[in-house]
Structures are given as structure tokens and as C-alpha cells.
Design an enzyme around this catalytic site. Structure first.
Site, PDB file in Angstrom:
ATOM      1  N   ASP A  89       0.874  -1.178   0.000  1.00 38.92           N
ATOM      2  CA  ASP A  89       0.000   0.000   0.000  1.00 38.92           C
ATOM      3  C   ASP A  89       0.910   1.227   0.000  1.00 38.92           C
ATOM      4  O   ASP A  89       2.049   1.186   0.444  1.00 38.92           O
ATOM      5  CB  ASP A  89      -0.968  -0.024   1.190  1.00 38.92           C
ATOM      6  CG  ASP A  89      -2.138   0.941   0.977  1.00 38.92           C
ATOM      7  OD1 ASP A  89      -2.177   1.620  -0.080  1.00 38.92           O
ATOM      8  OD2 ASP A  89      -3.019   1.026   1.855  1.00 38.92           O
ATOM      9  N   ASP A 271      -8.109  -7.240   1.240  1.00 40.90           N
ATOM     10  CA  ASP A 271      -7.149  -7.363   2.338  1.00 40.90           C
ATOM     11  C   ASP A 271      -7.830  -6.848   3.589  1.00 40.90           C
ATOM     12  O   ASP A 271      -8.705  -5.980   3.505  1.00 40.90           O
ATOM     13  CB  ASP A 271      -5.885  -6.523   2.082  1.00 40.90           C
ATOM     14  CG  ASP A 271      -6.093  -5.075   2.463  1.00 40.90           C
ATOM     15  OD1 ASP A 271      -5.711  -4.687   3.578  1.00 40.90           O
ATOM     16  OD2 ASP A 271      -6.660  -4.313   1.649  1.00 40.90           O
ATOM     17  N   CYS A 309     -11.151 -28.983   9.635  1.00 39.15           N
ATOM     18  CA  CYS A 309     -10.263 -27.909   9.165  1.00 39.15           C
ATOM     19  C   CYS A 309      -8.846 -28.458   9.039  1.00 39.15           C
ATOM     20  O   CYS A 309      -8.372 -29.168   9.928  1.00 39.15           O
ATOM     21  CB  CYS A 309     -10.301 -26.727  10.135  1.00 39.15           C
ATOM     22  SG  CYS A 309      -9.118 -25.416   9.730  1.00 39.15           S
ATOM     23  N   CYS A 311      -6.016 -26.742   8.959  1.00 40.01           N
ATOM     24  CA  CYS A 311      -4.980 -25.779   9.357  1.00 40.01           C
ATOM     25  C   CYS A 311      -4.054 -26.386  10.411  1.00 40.01           C
ATOM     26  O   CYS A 311      -4.398 -27.385  11.051  1.00 40.01           O
ATOM     27  CB  CYS A 311      -5.620 -24.488   9.868  1.00 40.01           C
ATOM     28  SG  CYS A 311      -6.013 -24.510  11.624  1.00 40.01           S
ATOM     29  N   CYS A 314      -5.876 -26.827  13.898  1.00 41.05           N
ATOM     30  CA  CYS A 314      -6.922 -27.851  14.002  1.00 41.05           C
ATOM     31  C   CYS A 314      -6.387 -29.266  13.769  1.00 41.05           C
ATOM     32  O   CYS A 314      -6.947 -30.226  14.282  1.00 41.05           O
ATOM     33  CB  CYS A 314      -8.053 -27.544  13.036  1.00 41.05           C
ATOM     34  SG  CYS A 314      -8.910 -26.016  13.452  1.00 41.05           S
ATOM     35  N   HIS A 340      -5.195 -20.361  12.097  1.00 35.98           N
ATOM     36  CA  HIS A 340      -6.522 -20.882  11.776  1.00 35.98           C
ATOM     37  C   HIS A 340      -7.332 -19.839  11.004  1.00 35.98           C
ATOM     38  O   HIS A 340      -7.967 -20.153   9.997  1.00 35.98           O
ATOM     39  CB  HIS A 340      -7.284 -21.315  13.036  1.00 35.98           C
ATOM     40  CG  HIS A 340      -8.719 -21.601  12.746  1.00 35.98           C
ATOM     41  ND1 HIS A 340      -9.158 -22.812  12.257  1.00 35.98           N
ATOM     42  CD2 HIS A 340      -9.820 -20.789  12.782  1.00 35.98           C
ATOM     43  CE1 HIS A 340     -10.466 -22.747  12.032  1.00 35.98           C
ATOM     44  NE2 HIS A 340     -10.886 -21.530  12.335  1.00 35.98           N
TER      45      HIS A 340
END
Ligand code: GUN
Ligand code: ZN
Length: 375
Positions: A89, A271, A309, A311, A314, A340
């Protein structure tokens, strides 16, 4: 180069090819303001949680460690060990939200650093030079993000200046990309639409910037205090005036529901700090709504945050254990929640792409929203 692969209603399924690899859209960019995702997330972690693009900030990296330092170390990609796309940015928004004693002039903005109070000047040329030193994949134009309650006269003048600044950004980037020691001579430039809640100003601005043939177009100045309905109305008005054969980026947005609604209005880049910020506070996203892992009801809960999940949190840890870590202020607790949440967002974007590919976006959106409203 951006390829529009498929449309489903207004929803866009695209592919942006860059020197750092391709980005499948709609995409959620994972926010690492100061060249790191807060919460102790490494770039190895990012590779595990389906991150396609990392986002950093010109303003923060200019103040610390300094863009010249990053350039000497080979650019942001080498510095942080991330070889996929990075969007920076421009500093515009951060100057307006963080810095003190701002003075806006035609040439740029004079302000004091929020770290040490040092006087800094940033205009379109400086922002492009800093982003060229950082050598991000995509640079954002230097814009003013006026208060959403700015009156119409202020807004019209501000937007006209943002257009003049955009032309200066484009010229400066062309100059920088042609210099022999530029790290990424193929750096792309996205322009930013402004205009607050005034749709006539927004539409005229969108038409003007669309003529500049930039690599992508962002809608800025939203999620700054207006209601969600107002934001959706502005997207309904303005997105049809931006080129469909270029990426469309809604800056700083948002909740999963905001993203689902904005995709349906033609946005394909996002974002937001929510997944990382909420994760650091023990708030985690699931397909059945948000959970606060500090809650006593998870004390003996040996299930993962979300069944099924994939991730890193998890796959290995229970709600009870992560709750304990958070309460004991162990860093691992925050880290697992952030991983997560980013995995949840990145997976939702994958589902969104699949749904658009299948021509079933509206049905998917309805199901997903209903699921998340359960709790
Ligand atoms: N991030 C969120 N909103 C904005 C905006 O309006 N301009 C810029 N440059 N960044 C943003
Ligand atoms: Zn998980």
C-alpha cells in the site's frame, strides 16, 4: 497480465500473472504491515495456509527499517524470504490514519512519524520511489483517503488532486522501472478510486482513472465508518465503471460476509487485518460463526476449533489446549488462532473461486452466510 476466466452474474473469476507467479482471484491478501504477519507467523507458515499474496505498507517500512535498507538487502522478497507476490500500500491511507500534524499540499503530505515524531514528506514520487526500493510485485498509487464525513466540496477537490497524483505516480513508476538498478523493473501499478459516499464523484473519478490503462483498480475510502449497506450501494454504483479486464480491489475489507457480498458485486482482491487481529485476541472464525476461545465453555472441549479444518492448529490441537495457551499468555496460543483464521479466509476464497467456476456463486454465498449466522 490479468485474464478474466469466468463471470457468474457480476462475480469475477480471474488470474493475474506477475513476475512472482500467478494469483488466482478472488483472493484475500494476508496483511503483514511491517513485513511480518503479526502473531509470530513465518513465511513457511504462509506457504502452509494457502497464502497467495502478502501485503505490506510503504509508510511503516519507510519509517522502519527504511526502504533504502530493504533495497540494500535485495528487496522485500529476499528480506522476508517470500517469493510469491507482494502488494505494497502506498502510504496514503496510513499517513492519514496514523501520522500527526499533517499538512496536505499539491506536492504531497508533510507529517510527523508516529514512531519518533521525525518530520517526513511523502508525495506521489516519494511513494513510488519507496515502493520501487521495496520492489513489491504491485505498488498502490498515492492517494488521499478523506474522512467519510468530508463535505462534498472538500471531496471533489480532494479527488481531483488524487487524480493528478495518480498521473504523477504513473510517470514516476515508468521512470523508475527503466532505471538500471531497479530490483523489479516489472512492478505493477494499481490506481485507487475515492469519493466517499458521493456516487457522482466516485463514478466520474472511476471513469477518469480507467482511461489511464493501469494494471488494476482499487476502491478506497470504504469501511471507514459507513454502514455495510452503504458500502454495498457504493460498490453497486462504482464497480460497473471500472474495467472488467483488470483486477478490482476493495481496500481494507473485511468480514467474511463483506467479502461474500463484494465478490457478488465484481470485486476480486481483498485485504483486511481482521483474521490476524481477531486471532491475536482469541477470536476465531468457523463455518458456524465466530468463537471466543477465552470462553469458559471450552475449558474441557477436546475438539479442534473446527472439525475437518486442515490448518496447523486444528490438525494438532484442541480448543481446550489453545484456550489454556491464551489464558497463560503463551505465544503459541495467539499464533495458532491467527493461522486458523488466515487458513479460514484463504479456504473461503478457494471455495468462492470453485463456486464461480461452477456457475453457482449465488447459492454458495447464501449457504455460507446462513451457516455463519447460526451462532
Ligand atoms: N486501505 C484501506 N483504505 C484505503 C484507501 O482508501 N487508500 C489506501 N491507499 N489504502 C487503503
Ligand atoms: Zn483450523
Amino acid at each position: 497480465m490479468y485474464e478474466l476466466i469466468k463471470r457468474d452474474g457480476m462475480a469475477k473469476r480471474g488470474r493475474l500473472t506477475t513476475v512472482h507467479g500467478t494469483i488466482e482471484t478472488p483472493v484475500f491478501m494476508n496483511v503483514g504491515t511491517a513485513a511480518a504477519i503479526k502473531g509470530g507467523v513465518s513465511t513457511d507458515d504462509l506457504r502452509q495456509i494457502k497464502t497467495q499474496v502478502e501485503l505490506s505498507n510503504t509508510y511503516h517500512l519507510h519509517v522502519r527499517p527504511g526502504d533504502e535498507v530493504v533495497k540494500k538487502l535485495g528487496g522485500l522478497h529476499k528480506f522476508m524470504n517470500w517469493d510469491k507476490p507482494i502488494l505494497t500500500d502506498s502510504g496514503g491511507f496510513q499517513v492519514f490514519s496514523l501520522a500527526s500534524l499533517r499538512k496536505i499540499k499539491e506536492e504531497g503530505v508533510h507529517f510527523n512519524s508516529h514512531i519518533d515524531g521525525r518530520k517526513i514528506f511523502m508525495g506521489p514520487e516519494q511513494s513510488m520511489q519507496i515502493q520501487s526500493n521495496l520492489a513489491s510485485t504491485i505498488a498502490m498509487a498515492f492517494d488521499e483517503c478523506p474522512s467519510s464525513v468530508a463535505d462534498k466540496k472538500y471531496m471533489a477537490n480532494s479527488v481531483a488532486r488524487t487524480t493528478r497524483w495518480l498521473k504523477r505516480c504513473k510517470d514516476e513508476m515508468a521512470r523508475l522501472n527503466a532505471l538500471p538498478d531497479t530490483i523489479n523493473p516489472q512492478q505493477m501499478l494499481f490506481g485507487i478510486n475515492q469519493g466517499g459516499i458521493y456516487e457522482d464523484i466516485r463514478i466520474e473519478h472511476a471513469q477518469q482513472i480507467s482511461e489511464l490503462d493501469l494494471d488494476g483498480y482499487a476502491v478506497g475510502g470504504l469501511a471507514v465508518g459507513e454502514s455495510h449497506e452503504e458500502m454495498y450501494r457504493i460498490l453497486d454504483e462504482v464497480v460497473p465503471h471500472l474495467p472488467t479486464n483488470k483486477p478490482t480491489y476493495l481496500m481494507g475489507v473485511g468480514t467474511p460476509a463483506n467479502i461474500l457480498e463484494a465478490v457478488d458485486r465484481g470485486v476480486d482482491f481483498f485485504d483486511c487485518v481482521y483474521p490476524s487481529r481477531n486471532g491475536r485476541h482469541g477470536h476465531v472464525y468457523t463455518n458456524h460463526g465466530k468463537m471466543n476461545l477465552f470462553n469458559a465453555k471450552y475449558e474441557l472441549d477436546d475438539r479442534p476449533i473446527e472439525e475437518g479444518c486442515g490448518c496447523p492448529a486444528c490438525r494438532s490441537y484442541s480448543r481446550a489446549y489453545i484456550r489454556h495457551l491464551l489464558k497463560a499468555k503463551e505465544m503459541l496460543g495467539m499464533r495458532l488462532c491467527v493461522l486458523h483464521n488466515l487458513y479460514f479466509y484463504n479456504t473461503m476464497m478457494e471455495e468462492i473461486r470453485d463456486a464461480i467456476d461452477a456457475g453457482e456463486y449465488k447459492a454458495y454465498k447464501k449457504r455460507k452466510l446462513e451457516g455463519m449466522e447460526q451462532k
